[in-house]
Motif scaffolding. Structure first.
Motif, short mmCIF file in Angstrom:
data_model
loop_
_atom_site.label_atom_id
_atom_site.label_comp_id
_atom_site.label_asym_id
_atom_site.label_seq_id
_atom_site.Cartn_x
_atom_site.Cartn_y
_atom_site.Cartn_z
N MET A 96 0.76 -1.24 -0.22
CA MET A 96 0.53 0.79 -0.02
C MET A 96 0.75 1.00 0.40
O MET A 96 0.28 2.53 -0.41
CB MET A 96 -0.86 0.02 1.56
N TYR B 207 -9.93 -3.51 -11.28
CA TYR B 207 -8.65 -2.87 -10.27
C TYR B 207 -7.86 -1.87 -11.45
O TYR B 207 -7.46 -1.44 -11.90
CB TYR B 207 -8.48 -3.17 -9.71
N LYS C 138 -11.45 2.75 -4.93
CA LYS C 138 -11.12 1.87 -5.67
C LYS C 138 -10.68 0.19 -5.25
O LYS C 138 -11.23 -1.43 -4.90
CB LYS C 138 -11.14 1.32 -6.40
N THR C 139 -9.46 0.22 -4.52
CA THR C 139 -8.58 -0.46 -3.90
C THR C 139 -9.19 -0.63 -2.69
O THR C 139 -9.45 -2.15 -2.39
CB THR C 139 -7.39 0.16 -2.97
N LYS D 105 -10.57 -7.22 -9.06
CA LYS D 105 -8.62 -7.41 -9.81
C LYS D 105 -8.80 -6.46 -11.15
O LYS D 105 -8.14 -6.21 -11.76
CB LYS D 105 -7.97 -8.73 -9.80
N ILE E 28 -0.50 -4.92 -8.03
CA ILE E 28 -1.12 -4.99 -8.31
C ILE E 28 -1.88 -5.54 -7.61
O ILE E 28 -2.98 -5.38 -7.06
CB ILE E 28 -1.46 -3.83 -9.40
N LEU F 239 -2.05 -6.74 -4.43
CA LEU F 239 -2.26 -5.54 -3.00
C LEU F 239 -3.99 -5.62 -3.40
O LEU F 239 -4.73 -5.22 -2.10
CB LEU F 239 -2.42 -3.90 -3.84
N LYS F 240 -4.94 -5.78 -4.54
CA LYS F 240 -6.36 -5.91 -4.62
C LYS F 240 -6.64 -6.63 -4.12
O LYS F 240 -7.34 -6.85 -3.09
CB LYS F 240 -6.32 -5.52 -6.01
#
Length: 93
Positions: free
Chosen positions: A5, A42, A31-32, A39, A59, A62-63
């Motif tokens: 993050m 995103y 959105k996160t 995903k 990414i 993270l999502k």
């Protein structure tokens, strides 16, 4: 999760000034946090920032971290982000 993050927020803040003055950053954060955003959606949102497979994987990871959280935790993240935007340190931006 915290490191991912921080890295994403640092990278996006280079694109524009952080601190609630940047709609792009606020949109990505919302959105996160939003569990309704897949995903795939995103990644489409962040497509212009994706240079290679390592970034794509980061990414996704993270999502996925946020998709695995409870609604209470996600709500607390929203509150936390609002506290950051409203802090006196962000008044400079």
């Amino acid at each position: 999760m915290k490191l991912l993050m921080v890295l994403m927020l640092a990278a996006l803040s280079q694109h524009c000034y952080a601190g609630s003055g940047c709609p792009l950053l606020e949109n990505v954060i919302s959105k996160t946090i939003n569990p309704q955003v897949s995903k795939t959606e995103y990644k489409e949102l962040l497509q212009e920032f994706i240079d290679d497979n390592a970034t794509t994987n980061a990414i996704d990871e993270l999502k996925e971290c946020f998709l695995n959280q409870t609604d209470e935790t996600l709500s607390n993240v929203e509150v936390f982000m609002q506290l950051i935007y409203d802090s006196s340190l962000c008044d400079l931006f």
